[in-house]
Design a protein around this motif. Structure first.
Motif, PDB file in Angstrom:
ATOM      1  N   ARG A 246      24.875  17.676  54.047  1.00 42.66           N
ATOM      2  CA  ARG A 246      23.437  17.884  54.207  1.00 42.66           C
ATOM      3  C   ARG A 246      23.006  19.217  53.615  1.00 42.66           C
ATOM      4  N   THR A 247      23.780  20.280  53.885  1.00 49.56           N
ATOM      5  CA  THR A 247      23.449  21.607  53.340  1.00 49.56           C
ATOM      6  C   THR A 247      23.605  21.612  51.825  1.00 49.56           C
ATOM      7  N   PHE A 248      24.626  20.906  51.348  1.00 48.43           N
ATOM      8  CA  PHE A 248      24.878  20.782  49.907  1.00 48.43           C
ATOM      9  C   PHE A 248      23.656  20.180  49.199  1.00 48.43           C
ATOM     10  N   THR A 249      23.127  19.084  49.738  1.00 51.36           N
ATOM     11  CA  THR A 249      21.967  18.433  49.133  1.00 51.36           C
ATOM     12  C   THR A 249      20.711  19.294  49.258  1.00 51.36           C
ATOM     13  N   GLU A 250      20.577  20.000  50.378  1.00 51.42           N
ATOM     14  CA  GLU A 250      19.401  20.865  50.562  1.00 51.42           C
ATOM     15  C   GLU A 250      19.392  21.994  49.539  1.00 51.42           C
ATOM     16  N   HIS A 251      20.571  22.592  49.301  1.00 50.94           N
ATOM     17  CA  HIS A 251      20.660  23.675  48.315  1.00 50.94           C
ATOM     18  C   HIS A 251      20.325  23.157  46.913  1.00 50.94           C
ATOM     19  N   TYR A 252      20.861  21.969  46.580  1.00 51.83           N
ATOM     20  CA  TYR A 252      20.557  21.416  45.259  1.00 51.83           C
ATOM     21  C   TYR A 252      19.069  21.103  45.143  1.00 51.83           C
TER      22      TYR A 252
END
Length: 516
Positions: A112-118
């Motif tokens: 979830r954090t990975f997608t938010e950063h992208y």
């Protein structure tokens, strides 16, 4: 805070690196690094108000935030590029990122954090967000709900113009053009113009369920218009119509309709045009303005986003444009012809009474039966009622009749043999009226129905041995004589074979019997 904005502004004003270093009190090496990064990432004047020093630091050095968190660094640029490839998803890229972090002995971000950063990175620094759409994947097409008009220069009446819209969901680039009609030829032509405008084709076409493109669309069955399907195959794309009553299936073009209605249709409401060509010139001017207008919340425009983020993913255009054709169904007439626009074209006589599919184009008429092409003719123009008839489509007796020309007679005689050729040549020279000669030769040719070419040649040979003035009647008599002779010889041979097989029959006396 490091003065990123001040450095870039001074550099844009042609200030030397030495002077920039003196003004900002920073090393020339660091200043050169910042300038090179800014050029690489496309930062140019004028700078927006939101482009503060913290913003520029995040943009030029996005890894600094990640370093502060102690997590394994994400390569945003790599993620963005990989997502442009077919069948690559954020789930797959996150899995690869986790394995890379584990091999480096560091802590990875959760999915979830990975997608938010992208998402944050793409929305701020890129023209497109590839979580939503792949570049070069879709082209959504539709008609605008509102119409335009042109003024008839002769009558002063207004003529309605329909507006075609095509949108690339990834870059949000769109193409707009006016048309007098919403029929199939117009629909196909406008698609071609859209492909030419973007310089390629997408993997998928997403139209609405209009009758010009989609014959039937239910949850169980999809039947596309043959011409539309053929056009898509020519451009190596696939048609996937939006579901009925599902506008979200083509949300980009639905949104573009609103923009086009405001910034093109309404913007040109007071402009008077006297032809469709004149109106489309005005439309194209507005279209270029819209596609080159800067985005409000991120760098670039629709056009720059298309060039940088999507054009590379388009399939190339075919060498030749698609030639419009129309499909029809006909029942073959008793004279083995079909009627297309009051012109008549032959098909094999075996198909009389059968239903065939006709592909009509400006240059050729093609006939298909059970998906196999059985006939092809150049398209006829001019006076109605013309016929295009191929000899191979005729029954044998019809073909024999129509082939009554001196050239065809000589060709047939040559195939029969040298003696037949001499007889036919004599007949053509003997009669003063060509029609009489051809009728006689036609009678001679009808012998093929009963006799073999060898028998006809032998009969002509014997007649020529007997006279220098052969006639068809003499050949008919001679061929009957030859047939009888052959039958008699065959009978004698059969009789002789029977005698040889059984020998002579011994009488009763041979076996000691008495003859009474």
């Amino acid at each position: 805070m490091f003065p990123y904005r001040k450095i870039l502004e001074l550099y844009e004003e042609k200030t030397s690196l030495r002077n920039i270093a003196m003004i900002t009190q920073h090393s020339r090496q660091k200043i050169t690094e910042v300038i090179q990064l800014a050029e690489k990432k496309g930062i140019t004047l004028p700078f927006g108000d939101e482009m503060t020093d913290p913003w520029l630091e995040d943009f030029l050095y996005p890894e600094k935030k990640q370093e502060m968190s102690g997590r394994h660094l994400m390569d945003f640029e790599k993620v963005h590029k990989e997502l442009a490839k077919p069948n690559i998803t954020l789930t797959l890229l996150h899995d690869e990122y986790v394995r890379e972090a584990q091999s480096a002995g560091k802590i990875p971000y959760a999915y979830r954090t990975f997608t938010e950063h992208y998402h944050e990175y793409a929305m701020k620094y890129k023209a497109t967000l590839r979580i939503r759409r792949k570049p070069g994947e879709l082209l959504e097409v539709d008609w605008a709900g509102s119409t335009m008009s042109v003024i008839d220069p002769d009558t002063g009446e207004k003529r309605k113009v329909y507006v075609f819209i095509a949108t690339l969901p990834c870059s949000q680039l769109f193409y707009v053009e006016g048309s007098y009609k919403m029929d199939l030829p117009s629909w196909v032509r406008l698609h071609q113009h859209a492909f030419e405008y973007i310089g390629g084709t997408t993997q998928i076409l997403v139209p609405d369920n209009l009758k010009t493109g989609v014959t039937k669309h239910t949850s169980k069955e999809l039947i596309l218009n043959k011409t539309y399907s053929e056009m898509a195959a020519h451009y190596q794309t696939v048609i996937m119509p939006a579901r009925v009553l599902s506008p979200k299936d083509k949300a980009s073009v639905e949104g573009s309709v609103n923009i086009v209605t405001t910034w093109i249709i309404q913007a040109l409401r007071n402009v008077k045009c006297f032809s469709l060509e004149e109106l489309n010139k005005e439309i194209f001017k507005k279209l270029e303005e819209l596609n080159h207008r800067p985005f409000q919340n991120r760098p670039g425009s629709r056009w720059s986003a298309f060039l940088e983020e999507e054009k590379f993913a388009l399939s190339p255009l075919p060498d030749t444009p698609y030639r419009l054709s129309e499909w029809r169904k006909f029942e073959v007439r008793p004279d083995y012809h079909i009627n297309v626009n009051s012109m008549f074209y032959s098909v094999p006589f075996e198909l009389i009474g059968k239903e065939v599919d006709i592909k009509v184009s400006p240059t050729v008429i093609e006939v298909y039966f059970h998906h196999m092409r059985v006939a092809s003719h150049p398209t006829l123009y001019g006076k109605f009622g013309q016929h295009s008839t191929l000899k191979e489509h005729m029954p044998a007796n019809h073909r024999l009749y129509v082939e009554q020309t001196p050239e065809e007679a000589m060709k047939w005689a040559t195939e029969m043999g040298q003696s037949t050729l001499q007889v036919v040549t004599f007949i053509l020279d003997y009669y003063e009226v060509e029609k009489q000669a051809l009728n006689s030769i036609f009678t001679l040719k009808k012998l093929e129905r009963t006799y073999s070419p060898y028998e006809i040649e032998q009969a002509c040979k014997r007649v020529l041995e007997a006279t220098s003035r052969p006639t068809v009647k003499s050949v008919q008599t001679m061929i009957k004589t030859i047939r009888k002779e052959d039958e008699r010889k065959a009978s004698e041979i059969n009789s002789k074979t029977t005698d040889e097989k059984y020998g002579f029959t011994r009488g009763a006396s041979y076996y000691g019997g008495n003859n009474k």
